[in-house]
Design a protein around this motif. Structure first.
Motif: not given
Length: 406
Positions: A343-346, A372-374, A391-392
């Motif tokens: 969850x990229x935005x949380x 985080x992206x992956x 990965x952040x």
């Protein structure tokens, strides 16, 4: 020995699933904690967007111990393999800063920690990395999608943690995702590449000493992710793509020679912004199903397969804010497929324990780094439990989540 992160028997085809994360610099461990189900999610009810109720299945406690490792700038994607053949899982990572244009290999110590990166040149603006043994020499290799150069870089492993000089495969505009599997039945792994701007998938077959020229197939609008599986159980691998603008899934049935049928599309039940697609078996019937994370509606769509190449209506499950990636594994060791969404935005990941009947139990949200992206799945400390690497992009680190679930 080349360890397999996770294998799924889909129909009669063995599909090795290589899942991803990112890093790039010296490791610096910090922030160790255990995480269970947050109090505000323990009694979660149906989300306002109409997603399925996560509280109706029996809750299953999951816990993880976290460490973070400094890993470079603007991390995008990671793959897992044993690059130096020491029986301990390693990471291959790509970052997205302008001018870096490298894939980095970080060697694992078997206890959940990773050393500093070794850098290997790839094409312009690398975005996604996948691992596999392309030349069947028992040494893991990598392929990297470069959206700045409209190419895929292939680097063969030397078995000691290094990668050889890249060779390039031409694809179409903005390659953003790669899946690997033997699509022509010759016993060699091939590549399928999702091209965002071209609204196509490129298929490149291993041709003995390298990959041949790619064939390009049009799909629905702006595919962001591609996966492989035997959806009609004919022992021939098929393709599935998550299309970010047409907000649906394209399924292309393979004929076993590397060619595919005209795409059939499946709706996502009102979900918006599909970003990543995974193939797993969620309902206990032995038929491959699909899971799609949707950035725009912050949920995951599960489509159960019918074994003939078709899929039922999507059921949507709420997760954190703006999910952008997903991976599968049996994190509580109950024999049922679980799902993790990034969850990229949380700034967290959501772990959904599978019920074995197509649904999920109580969600566990685990904090990670910033944006985080992956995510990649592997047993990084060799305790027999699948762990996570996340990965952040904005905190420039990788969070390693060691599975401490009982």
């Amino acid at each position: 020995m080349l360890p397999t992160v996770r294998s799924l028997l889909l129909g009669a085809s063995l599909l090795h699933v290589f899942v991803w994360v990112d890093c790039d610099s010296l490791w610096t461990p910090f922030l160790e904690h255990r995480v269970g189900i947050p109090a505000d999610l323990a009694t979660r009810t149906e989300p306002a967007d109409g997603s399925a109720d996560l509280s109706k299945s029996n809750p299953q406690l999951l816990s993880f111990s976290a460490m973070a490792f400094a890993a470079g700038t603007s991390l995008q994607s990671v793959a897992v393999a044993d690059f130096n053949l020491d029986g301990k899982l390693d990471l291959a990572v790509v970052a997205d800063p302008v001018g870096s244009d490298a894939v980095n290999v970080l060697l694992g110590d078997g206890a959940g920690r990773f050393g500093g990166p070794s850098n290997f040149a790839v094409g312009a603006t690398p975005h996604y990395v996948v691992a596999g043994d392309w030349n069947s020499d028992g040494r893991p290799d990598v392929a990297v999608a470069n959206y700045g150069s409209t190419s895929v870089s292939v680097l063969l492993g030397n078995g000691t943690g290094g990668l050889g000089t890249m060779s390039a495969i031409g694809v179409e505009s903005l390659p953003v995702s790669i899946a690997t599997g033997d699509v022509n039945g010759d016993g060699k792994l091939d590549l399928a590449v999702a091209n965002l701007n071209a609204s196509s998938v490129s298929v490149a077959l291993w041709a003995g000493a390298g990959f041949g020229a790619a064939t390009h197939i049009k799909v629905q609008t702006r595919p962001y992710s591609v996966a492989v599986g035997d959806f009609n159980r004919d022992s021939k691998l098929d393709l599935a793509l998550a299309n970010s603008d047409s907000m649906d899934v394209s399924v292309l049935l393979g004929n076993g020679t590397g060619s595919f049928s005209t795409p059939t599309k499946f709706a996502l039940g009102g979900a918006q912004g599909p970003r990543a697609i995974s193939v797993g078996e969620f309902s206990g019937d032995g038929i491959p199903d699909l899971a799609v994370v949707n950035t725009g509606t912050s949920n995951v769509s599960v489509l159960l397969g019918n074994g003939m190449g078709g899929f039922g209506a999507a059921t949507n499950f709420g997760v954190g804010m703006s999910p952008v990636a997903a991976a599968l594994g049996d994190f509580n060791l109950d024999g049922k497929t679980d799902l993790v969404a990034v969850n990229q935005d949380s700034n967290n990941v959501s772990v959904l324990p599978g019920s074995g009947s197509g649904g999920f139990g109580v969600i566990t949200n685990i904090p990670v780094g910033v944006s985080p992206r992956s995510v990649a799945v592997g047993d990084f400390n060799k305790d027999g439990k699948p762990d996570l690497a996340v990965a952040n992009a904005n905190s420039n680190d990788v969070t390693i989540l060691l599975n401490t679930s009982k």
